[in-house]
Motif scaffolding. Structure first.
Motif, PDB file in Angstrom:
ATOM      1  N   ILE A 148       0.839  -1.205   0.000  1.00 39.20           N
ATOM      2  CA  ILE A 148       0.000   0.000   0.000  1.00 39.20           C
ATOM      3  C   ILE A 148       0.876   1.257   0.000  1.00 39.20           C
ATOM      4  CG2 ILE A 148      -1.672   1.303   1.367  1.00 39.20           C
ATOM      5  CD1 ILE A 148      -2.711  -1.499   2.286  1.00 39.20           C
ATOM      6  N   ASN A 149       1.939   1.228   0.824  1.00 38.62           N
ATOM      7  CA  ASN A 149       2.863   2.367   0.854  1.00 38.62           C
ATOM      8  C   ASN A 149       3.419   2.672  -0.528  1.00 38.62           C
ATOM      9  OD1 ASN A 149       2.631   2.869   3.520  1.00 38.62           O
ATOM     10  ND2 ASN A 149       4.493   1.760   4.129  1.00 38.62           N
ATOM     11  N   SER A 150       3.794   1.604  -1.228  1.00 36.55           N
ATOM     12  CA  SER A 150       4.369   1.788  -2.557  1.00 36.55           C
ATOM     13  C   SER A 150       3.377   2.468  -3.479  1.00 36.55           C
ATOM     14  CB  SER A 150       4.766   0.443  -3.139  1.00 36.55           C
ATOM     15  OG  SER A 150       6.134   0.228  -2.919  1.00 36.55           O
ATOM     16  N   ILE A 151       2.123   1.993  -3.428  1.00 40.26           N
ATOM     17  CA  ILE A 151       1.098   2.581  -4.294  1.00 40.26           C
ATOM     18  C   ILE A 151       0.916   4.064  -3.956  1.00 40.26           C
ATOM     19  CG2 ILE A 151      -1.358   2.543  -4.876  1.00 40.26           C
ATOM     20  CD1 ILE A 151      -1.197  -0.526  -4.450  1.00 40.26           C
ATOM     21  N   VAL A 152       0.862   4.366  -2.651  1.00 42.06           N
ATOM     22  CA  VAL A 152       0.665   5.753  -2.226  1.00 42.06           C
ATOM     23  C   VAL A 152       1.824   6.630  -2.696  1.00 42.06           C
ATOM     24  CG1 VAL A 152       0.575   7.271  -0.219  1.00 42.06           C
ATOM     25  CG2 VAL A 152      -0.754   5.170  -0.231  1.00 42.06           C
ATOM     26  N   VAL A 153       3.030   6.138  -2.503  1.00 42.09           N
ATOM     27  CA  VAL A 153       4.188   6.962  -2.862  1.00 42.09           C
ATOM     28  C   VAL A 153       4.245   7.174  -4.375  1.00 42.09           C
ATOM     29  CG1 VAL A 153       6.010   5.225  -3.136  1.00 42.09           C
ATOM     30  CG2 VAL A 153       6.551   7.422  -2.170  1.00 42.09           C
ATOM     31  N   VAL A 154       3.824   6.161  -5.124  1.00 38.64           N
ATOM     32  CA  VAL A 154       3.801   6.309  -6.582  1.00 38.64           C
ATOM     33  C   VAL A 154       2.796   7.376  -6.991  1.00 38.64           C
ATOM     34  CG1 VAL A 154       2.899   5.159  -8.621  1.00 38.64           C
ATOM     35  CG2 VAL A 154       4.729   4.108  -7.320  1.00 38.64           C
ATOM     36  N   ILE A 155       1.621   7.338  -6.378  1.00 40.54           N
ATOM     37  CA  ILE A 155       0.588   8.319  -6.728  1.00 40.54           C
ATOM     38  C   ILE A 155       1.077   9.731  -6.406  1.00 40.54           C
ATOM     39  CG2 ILE A 155      -1.727   9.143  -6.167  1.00 40.54           C
ATOM     40  CD1 ILE A 155      -2.508   6.195  -5.802  1.00 40.54           C
ATOM     41  N   PHE A 212       9.767  12.853   7.751  1.00 42.80           N
ATOM     42  CA  PHE A 212      10.611  11.662   7.709  1.00 42.80           C
ATOM     43  C   PHE A 212       9.757  10.429   7.968  1.00 42.80           C
ATOM     44  CE2 PHE A 212      13.514   8.542   9.530  1.00 42.80           C
ATOM     45  CZ  PHE A 212      14.489   8.535   8.546  1.00 42.80           C
ATOM     46  N   ASP A 213      10.053   9.360   7.231  1.00 37.90           N
ATOM     47  CA  ASP A 213       9.305   8.119   7.366  1.00 37.90           C
ATOM     48  C   ASP A 213       7.845   8.272   6.926  1.00 37.90           C
ATOM     49  OD1 ASP A 213       9.156   5.484   7.769  1.00 37.90           O
ATOM     50  OD2 ASP A 213       8.912   5.559   9.949  1.00 37.90           O
ATOM     51  N   THR A 214       7.563   9.283   6.113  1.00 40.75           N
ATOM     52  CA  THR A 214       6.217   9.362   5.526  1.00 40.75           C
ATOM     53  C   THR A 214       6.345   9.189   4.019  1.00 40.75           C
ATOM     54  OG1 THR A 214       6.332  11.720   5.118  1.00 40.75           O
ATOM     55  CG2 THR A 214       5.446  11.033   7.257  1.00 40.75           C
ATOM     56  N   MET A 215       5.228   8.817   3.408  1.00 44.76           N
ATOM     57  CA  MET A 215       5.262   8.581   1.960  1.00 44.76           C
ATOM     58  C   MET A 215       5.405   9.892   1.195  1.00 44.76           C
ATOM     59  SD  MET A 215       5.447   5.514   1.581  1.00 44.76           S
ATOM     60  CE  MET A 215       6.187   5.215   3.184  1.00 44.76           C
ATOM     61  N   LEU A 216       4.855  10.969   1.764  1.00 49.82           N
ATOM     62  CA  LEU A 216       4.963  12.265   1.095  1.00 49.82           C
ATOM     63  C   LEU A 216       6.432  12.687   1.010  1.00 49.82           C
ATOM     64  CD1 LEU A 216       3.467  14.573  -0.209  1.00 49.82           C
ATOM     65  CD2 LEU A 216       3.294  15.665   2.021  1.00 49.82           C
ATOM     66  N   GLY A 217       7.148  12.485   2.116  1.00 53.34           N
ATOM     67  CA  GLY A 217       8.566  12.834   2.129  1.00 53.34           C
ATOM     68  C   GLY A 217       9.334  12.073   1.062  1.00 53.34           C
ATOM     69  N   LEU A 218       9.029  10.779   0.978  1.00 58.33           N
ATOM     70  CA  LEU A 218       9.694   9.935   0.001  1.00 58.33           C
ATOM     71  C   LEU A 218       9.346  10.391  -1.420  1.00 58.33           C
ATOM     72  CD1 LEU A 218      11.576   7.636   0.342  1.00 58.33           C
ATOM     73  CD2 LEU A 218       9.656   6.054   0.316  1.00 58.33           C
ATOM     74  N   SER A 289      16.910   4.973  -1.483  1.00 56.67           N
ATOM     75  CA  SER A 289      16.374   6.158  -0.833  1.00 56.67           C
ATOM     76  C   SER A 289      15.351   5.769   0.221  1.00 56.67           C
ATOM     77  CB  SER A 289      15.723   7.079  -1.850  1.00 56.67           C
ATOM     78  OG  SER A 289      16.645   7.354  -2.857  1.00 56.67           O
ATOM     79  N   ALA A 290      14.552   4.753  -0.119  1.00 51.61           N
ATOM     80  CA  ALA A 290      13.547   4.309   0.846  1.00 51.61           C
ATOM     81  C   ALA A 290      14.227   3.784   2.104  1.00 51.61           C
ATOM     82  CB  ALA A 290      12.673   3.230   0.228  1.00 51.61           C
ATOM     83  N   LEU A 291      15.365   3.142   1.907  1.00 50.77           N
ATOM     84  CA  LEU A 291      16.119   2.613   3.045  1.00 50.77           C
ATOM     85  C   LEU A 291      16.567   3.750   3.958  1.00 50.77           C
ATOM     86  CD1 LEU A 291      17.234  -0.064   4.096  1.00 50.77           C
ATOM     87  CD2 LEU A 291      19.331   0.411   2.842  1.00 50.77           C
ATOM     88  N   ILE A 292      16.980   4.867   3.320  1.00 52.41           N
ATOM     89  CA  ILE A 292      17.483   5.986   4.117  1.00 52.41           C
ATOM     90  C   ILE A 292      16.340   6.779   4.734  1.00 52.41           C
ATOM     91  CG2 ILE A 292      18.817   8.137   4.003  1.00 52.41           C
ATOM     92  CD1 ILE A 292      20.362   6.825   1.678  1.00 52.41           C
ATOM     93  N   LEU A 293      15.297   6.985   3.978  1.00 54.74           N
ATOM     94  CA  LEU A 293      14.268   7.939   4.388  1.00 54.74           C
ATOM     95  C   LEU A 293      13.093   7.313   5.121  1.00 54.74           C
ATOM     96  CD1 LEU A 293      14.073  10.425   1.394  1.00 54.74           C
ATOM     97  CD2 LEU A 293      15.237  10.669   3.562  1.00 54.74           C
ATOM     98  N   THR A 294      13.085   5.990   5.287  1.00 55.06           N
ATOM     99  CA  THR A 294      11.977   5.416   6.057  1.00 55.06           C
ATOM    100  C   THR A 294      12.534   4.571   7.191  1.00 55.06           C
ATOM    101  OG1 THR A 294      11.864   3.469   4.659  1.00 55.06           O
ATOM    102  CG2 THR A 294      10.407   5.304   4.093  1.00 55.06           C
ATOM    103  N   ASN A 295      11.659   4.374   8.141  1.00 51.18           N
ATOM    104  CA  ASN A 295      12.055   3.609   9.316  1.00 51.18           C
ATOM    105  C   ASN A 295      11.123   2.427   9.524  1.00 51.18           C
ATOM    106  OD1 ASN A 295      14.129   3.667  11.018  1.00 51.18           O
ATOM    107  ND2 ASN A 295      13.417   5.400  12.253  1.00 51.18           N
TER     108      ASN A 295
END
Lengths: 349, 364
Positions: A148-155, A212-218, A289-295
């Protein structure tokens, strides 16, 4: 089209074949891995062909009063698998190691023949192809959330990079202003930065703004290079759209916004589609980037990456995760391909 | 009061740039068909773009029905436009193309239907309403553009070289169709072209422009027979007018125009016109068809020359000849003229024009 002479034809054939092999062969190994069960994964040498069935030799040991199950690999070699008298255990073993879903009762009725005749029989079972996928979601913590996170970040990424990118692309294509050439070059320079390089300073900024650790940030990070790319792609298309088409709309009752929405944007759809495809692929496939910017909220690509790291012995699950990762990208690309093809066709009239 | 008025209209594209249109004044009456004619870069397209509002003006005023429209966006000026590239939107069907202006005005759907059909009927594209422009030929696309322009019932109908992308046969037939549509609708129209035959056949009045200035305004007949300047005389008519540098001199009692080859005796009226130019050089303009060719010297013969080349045109021939070093063209109905034969030229009905050498304006 020009006819090629035989030498050219042979050369072209060789090149094309090499290209196809280079693409298709790894893909076949990949699929074979992703659909293999926990036993097949240790087969050596590997075949690029997917197997859909599992073959076992079943016999009954009168002394220990146990069923002896032997795994027969695709070359016909027989390997020891399990000795047991418990049908439940055997059923579980079948599920876990052969990806074969059978209830103990079913197995028992099939094994009955061995009991009476005392001979070894060879049985072939169809694999449950979804086993690896189910297991992937089962063993990878947060895999479903990651999807779900992936879909959100893509959108988010598509929305941000398409709106900002197409607007700047339009400005570059249609207006004359100071420093336009420099901006054009800068757009390319943005793409030169490795995302890892931007990720770390951006992490600091995102932490400060609670992103940080949000999909918007990513998504903001993924949008950075894609805004530039979108501006490039769309500006070339906007230049190709005859100005008179927009002017006609202005004369016939449209204001600037209506003209952009009803005339310019539909005509620029191929460029938009191509850009959104790039945005999709960047956001969907990125792990670093996801590795760095998410927890605590990984994306799917990151989850697959971590699955590989966690289960070095069970690569088939990570491969199955990769398939889950590929499918949406594949669907999206095929949907968008139709419009991208138009890009080299009927846009300007 | 005129319907459309341009008052001291100026245009330059950048602060330091050249004036593209220089203080242009023009009054157009309701229902008139005006053609802006001129070579490329003369500012004719810029002018109608300023009228439509697509181009900002640098100075002056534009009045439609007595009211200034300079500060209005294009859509509020009540004009419609046909573009050189047709500007038919490729992603909409023909119907949607025509209905677009009405949809934006929130006209009820039934009304849209009725008006689109009526417009499509006028231009004979009723059968193509559901097609996309890419499935249409150039001529049909042009008809779609025309339908879209008439469906809004504009005050002024602007046409920016609408026929220049069509092939020559289609161009002629579209031309008469446009004329026909104008006859029925009686909408004030402005048509931009660089093709003089289009201008001649369509216009009520022709505005001839050069370098942002109006050279002459007049009916097709006026601009052809009553040219105001050397430019107009050379621009209108094919082949173009022949010009000769001649001196006005007095021989005995008679005033004549002379150079080494030409001797043109002036009649009383012409003497009156040129009385201030005695002993000065002027430019004599003679249209190719105003020459008369004869095989022997007559009393009215003005020069003797040789027919170098003959270009048959069917109904007539074009004779290319020389007057001194200068090449001249003569249009003649004598079809069996022999190349390289000696010919004697005279002028029919004194159809000559005199121009001042410096101002290049007509002397009258």
């Amino acid at each position: 089209m020009k006819r090629l002479n035989p030498i050219q034809r042979v050369l072209l054939g060789l090149i094309l074949t090499t290209a196809i092999i280079a693409v298709v062969l790894p893909l076949m190994f990949f699929l074979a891995n992703a659909f293999s069960n926990s036993t097949e994964i240790y087969d050596y040498p590997k075949t690029p062909l997917m197997s859909f069935t599992v073959t076992v030799d079943v016999s009954y040991d009168q002394v220990t009063e146990e069923y002896v199950i032997k795994y027969v690999d695709r070359r016909g070699d027989v390997k020891n698998a399990i000795n047991s008298s418990s049908m439940l255990l055997i059923s579980n073993y079948f599920e876990q190691y052969f990806s074969v879903y059978r209830t103990p009762e079913e197995l028992e009725s099939q094994f009955e023949e061995v009991l009476t005749s005392g001979e070894t029989i060879r049985l072939t079972y169809a694999k449950n192809l979804w086993h690896n996928f189910k297991t992937f979601f089962f063993i990878t913590s947060k895999a479903d959330e990651a999807l779900i996170n992936s879909i959100v970040v893509v959108i988010y990424t598509i929305i941000i990079s398409l709106t900002l990118g197409s607007m700047s692309g339009y400005a570059i294509a249609r207006y004359r202003f100071k420093g336009k050439d420099q901006i054009n070059v800068f757009l390319l320079i943005v793409r030169m930065f490795p995302t890892v390089g931007i990720s770390i300073p951006l992490a600091v900024i995102l932490i400060r703004y609670n992103l940080f650790d949000t999909m918007l940030g990513l998504a903001i990070l993924y949008s950075l290079p894609n805004i530039a790319l979108t501006a490039w792609i769309t500006s070339s298309i906007f230049v190709g759209i005859n100005r008179e088409l927009e002017e006609a709309s202005l004369v016939f009752g449209g204001n600037g916004f209506q003209t952009f929405m009803k005339i310019t944007l539909p005509l620029a759809l191929p460029a938009m589609a191509a850009s959104s495809m790039y945005a999709f692929l960047t956001a969907w496939n990125d792990t670093i980037s996801a590795l760095i910017l998410t927890n605590d909220h990984p994306t799917l690509a990151l989850a697959v990456y971590q699955a590989i790291g966690d289960n070095t012995t069970n690569l088939q699950y990570a491969a199955a995760g990769s398939i889950i990762l590929i499918i949406p990208a594949l669907i999206f690309t095929f949907v968008v391909r139709k419009y991208v093809n138009q890009m080299w066709g009927s846009v300007s009239v | 009061m005129s319907y459309l008025q341009l008052i001291n209209l100026d245009k330059k594209y950048s602060a330091k740039g050249n004036m593209v249109v220089k203080s242009m004044n023009l009054s157009i009456e309701q229902g008139e068909f005006i053609v802006f004619l001129g070579p490329s870069g003369c500012g004719k397209t810029t002018t109608i773009r300023m009228i439509s509002g697509l181009e900002e003006i640098s100075g002056g005023d534009i009045l439609i029905e007595g009211e200034s429209v300079v500060n209005l966006p294009p859509k509020e000026r009540g004009v419609s436009m046909i573009f050189q590239s047709y500007a038919v939107w490729p992603h909409m069907t023909v119907y949607d193309n025509i209905a677009y202006p009405l949809k934006l005005k929130h006209v009820p759907k039934v009304e849209i239907d009725r008006r689109v059909l009526a417009a499509a009927e006028k231009t004979n594209i009723k059968d193509f309403l559901n097609r996309y422009p890419s499935q249409l030929s150039g001529g049909q696309r042009q008809r779609v553009a025309v339908s879209r322009a008439i469906v809004v019932e504009p005050k002024i109908f602007l046409m920016d070289e609408p026929l220049s992308n069509l092939d020559s046969i289609l161009r002629v037939s579209m031309r008469s169709e446009l004329k026909n549509i104008h006859e029925t609708l009686k909408t004030t129209s402005i048509f931009v072209t660089h093709d003089q035959s289009e201008a001649m056949s369509l216009a009520d009045r022709i505005v001839i422009m050069k370098d942002g200035l109006i050279e002459q305004i007049g009916t097709p007949k006026e601009v052809y027979f009553d040219c105001q300047s050397i430019f107009v005389a050379s621009f209108i008519g094919t082949p173009p007018t022949n010009f000769f540098n001649v001196q006005v001199i007095k021989e005995q009692d008679e005033m004549v125009l002379r150079n080494q080859e030409i001797r043109y005796p002036l009649d009383a009226k012409e003497q009156e016109i040129l009385k201030n130019y005695l002993d000065q050089f002027i430019v004599l303009g003679i249209r190719p068809e105003s020459f008369e060719i004869s095989s022997k010297r007559l009393q009215q013969t003005i020069m003797q020359t040789k027919a170098d080349f003959i270009e048959p045109q069917g109904s007539h021939v074009i004779v290319i000849s020389k007057c001194g070093e200068q090449s001249i063209k003569i249009s003649s109905p004598i079809l069996d003229l022999k190349p390289k034969s000696t010919i004697f030229l005279s002028v029919k009905n004194r159809q000559v024009m005199f121009f001042d050498q410096i101002t290049e304006k007509r002397i009258r």
